[in-house]
Design an enzyme around this catalytic site. Sequence first.
Site, short mmCIF file in Angstrom:
data_model
loop_
_atom_site.label_atom_id
_atom_site.label_comp_id
_atom_site.label_asym_id
_atom_site.label_seq_id
_atom_site.Cartn_x
_atom_site.Cartn_y
_atom_site.Cartn_z
N GLY A 189 41.91 13.91 9.42
CA GLY A 189 42.48 12.86 9.85
C GLY A 189 43.74 13.37 10.66
O GLY A 189 44.04 14.39 10.48
N HIS A 190 44.31 12.58 11.61
CA HIS A 190 45.59 12.89 12.37
C HIS A 190 47.02 13.10 11.52
O HIS A 190 47.70 13.80 11.98
CB HIS A 190 45.89 12.32 13.62
CG HIS A 190 45.56 10.73 13.76
ND1 HIS A 190 46.23 10.08 12.70
CD2 HIS A 190 44.68 10.03 14.32
CE1 HIS A 190 45.85 8.94 12.81
NE2 HIS A 190 44.77 8.68 13.87
N LYS A 239 37.12 4.54 24.06
CA LYS A 239 36.27 4.56 22.93
C LYS A 239 34.80 4.46 23.35
O LYS A 239 33.98 5.04 22.58
CB LYS A 239 36.80 3.74 21.94
CG LYS A 239 38.19 3.83 21.34
CD LYS A 239 38.35 5.05 20.92
CE LYS A 239 40.02 5.11 20.24
NZ LYS A 239 40.51 6.30 20.03
N ASN A 273 46.81 10.15 21.24
CA ASN A 273 45.59 10.24 21.43
C ASN A 273 45.04 10.77 22.82
O ASN A 273 45.58 10.05 23.72
CB ASN A 273 44.60 8.99 20.80
CG ASN A 273 45.00 8.54 19.48
OD1 ASN A 273 45.47 9.42 18.78
ND2 ASN A 273 44.52 7.47 19.26
N ILE A 274 44.34 11.89 23.06
CA ILE A 274 43.97 11.99 24.36
C ILE A 274 43.14 11.14 25.24
O ILE A 274 43.19 11.08 26.43
CB ILE A 274 43.48 13.64 24.39
CG1 ILE A 274 43.45 14.15 25.63
CG2 ILE A 274 42.06 13.65 23.82
CD1 ILE A 274 43.29 15.79 25.49
N ASP A 275 42.40 10.21 24.21
CA ASP A 275 41.74 9.42 25.13
C ASP A 275 42.46 8.01 25.52
O ASP A 275 42.09 7.08 25.88
CB ASP A 275 40.47 9.12 24.06
CG ASP A 275 40.77 8.35 22.78
OD1 ASP A 275 41.77 7.99 22.76
OD2 ASP A 275 39.70 8.16 22.41
N LEU A 285 46.42 14.52 20.46
CA LEU A 285 45.32 14.73 19.24
C LEU A 285 43.88 15.07 20.00
O LEU A 285 43.44 14.25 20.63
CB LEU A 285 45.44 13.57 18.71
CG LEU A 285 46.84 12.94 17.95
CD1 LEU A 285 46.77 11.81 17.24
CD2 LEU A 285 47.24 14.42 16.98
N ASN A 286 43.22 16.16 19.85
CA ASN A 286 42.19 16.56 20.61
C ASN A 286 41.18 17.26 19.62
O ASN A 286 40.54 18.00 20.23
CB ASN A 286 42.62 17.77 21.47
CG ASN A 286 41.53 18.22 22.50
OD1 ASN A 286 40.80 17.25 23.06
ND2 ASN A 286 41.24 19.40 22.57
#
Length: 508
Positions: free
Chosen positions: A222-223, A396, A251-253, A113-114
């Site tokens: 939203g994803h 985050k 999530n990519i993070d 998810l980018n």
Amino acid sequence: MALYVEGLNKGAANGGMAQFQEMMRQQLESSMNAELEKLLDSTEGSDREVSRKDFEGFRNLFQRFLQVKGPSIEWIKIQRPPEDSIQPYERILGRGLPNSVADCLNKLVVVKLNGGLGTSMGCKGPKSLISVRNENTFLDLTVQQIEHLNKTYNTNVPLVLMNSFNTDEDTKKILQKYTHHRVKIHTFNQSRYPRINKESLLPVSTSLSMTGQSAEGWYPPGHGDIYASFYNSGLMDQLIAQGKEYIFVSNIDNLGATVDLHILHHLVSQPNGKRCEFIMEVTDKTRADVKGGTLIQYEGKLRLLEIAQVPKAHVDEFKSVSKFKIFNTNNLWISLPAIKRLQEQKAMDLEIIVNPKTLDGGQNVVQLETAVGAAIKCFDNALGINVPRSRFLPVKTTSDLLLVMSNLYSLDAGSLTMSPRREFPTTPHVKLGSSFTNVQEYVNRFESIPDMLELDHLTVSGDVTLGKNVSLKGTVIIIANHGDRIDIPAGSMLENKIVSGNLRIMDH
């Protein structure tokens, strides 16, 4: 929304509540449809076609939003998930790996998810392009992980990035640098939905343009939008035709979200009649995770419960670590044919998240969003797996960044693992003050990243800098009062210390 509610109240006062509600709803739907058609008429060509598909999804969400009567969850109906519906990771590990790991991997697609920007860390552009370790960005590390898998097992696991209109252009420019890596990279775009005026419940934008004031009128929803936008892009069909059966979404993070061969084997090796279509990785809640979504049993189905769905009277109960012991990491393993089936049956009924925002000019708007994990209730034989905390390592804030840049972790083929020299399996609790929020300022305040192997807790606040080769142990609190500045000298070793004022060091 206020006008809608006011209209409903008048209808109630005049009797005939149900008819009046229905009339108001139809009127709003009709007005919204007219506004969306106007927006479509303001553009031509391929943009118009993409927007038309996006608007179909938005219309559906908007209609459901108008029909919602009260909370989507009745608290009294919530049950604990059955024992076997959330499996311990150890049980999955105990099954071992198959003789041919490559066969499993060749059925997999990694989706990141980018869509997010780095604004919370004071950066412009996609968050995935922020350097997190040895000059490597989130995207670099992801590519290294998958390339390592492909080389080790002689496989062809592709990487798919779900971009948003905020991140697409910058991401595509950077992808050229991976041309010679052993990873096939695809992208598709998340939908673009209109923000709606909180009072009138109509779009705030008057054109599809993404420049000037009009740009503020749009948002990525939203994803949870992944299912529709992946399907609409045509890429899903292409991957299914290549023999791909599952996607691993994260999530990519989240630097802990690497491909886990044991979970993949568990998915692929299910008997046909009991084929598991959806796995959510959950992990044990700590007091820092009280807002994270959790799994419940509801009307005979495994379901994700988010804090936004919890009635106010039960929020403390929801946050309780003793009642709801696990939370969703957003690492998800999902069957591709099942997504295709549910999309074609229009059976993806995700709870609506109503996200209020205030635009720069002060206008109050509403964004209608959905979450990817909420779809768990739509899939057959869905399962939770309680994974180690190491699989949840989100970045985050700069406090998180300090942890992953430190010697607490070692980097190998794009994956971070906790250093064996750390005596405790948990990470230290780090709180950096507002002087460190911006990545550039954070970098300037550390001449080098401190030794944190024996650190339990760190709080830093105010105008503080740390010299080279500083070592932090136990509990360290450094607070520069307003107007003061604290410079921790190079080579300092702080163990259970409070540093305040203009560098007064006290034992803690």
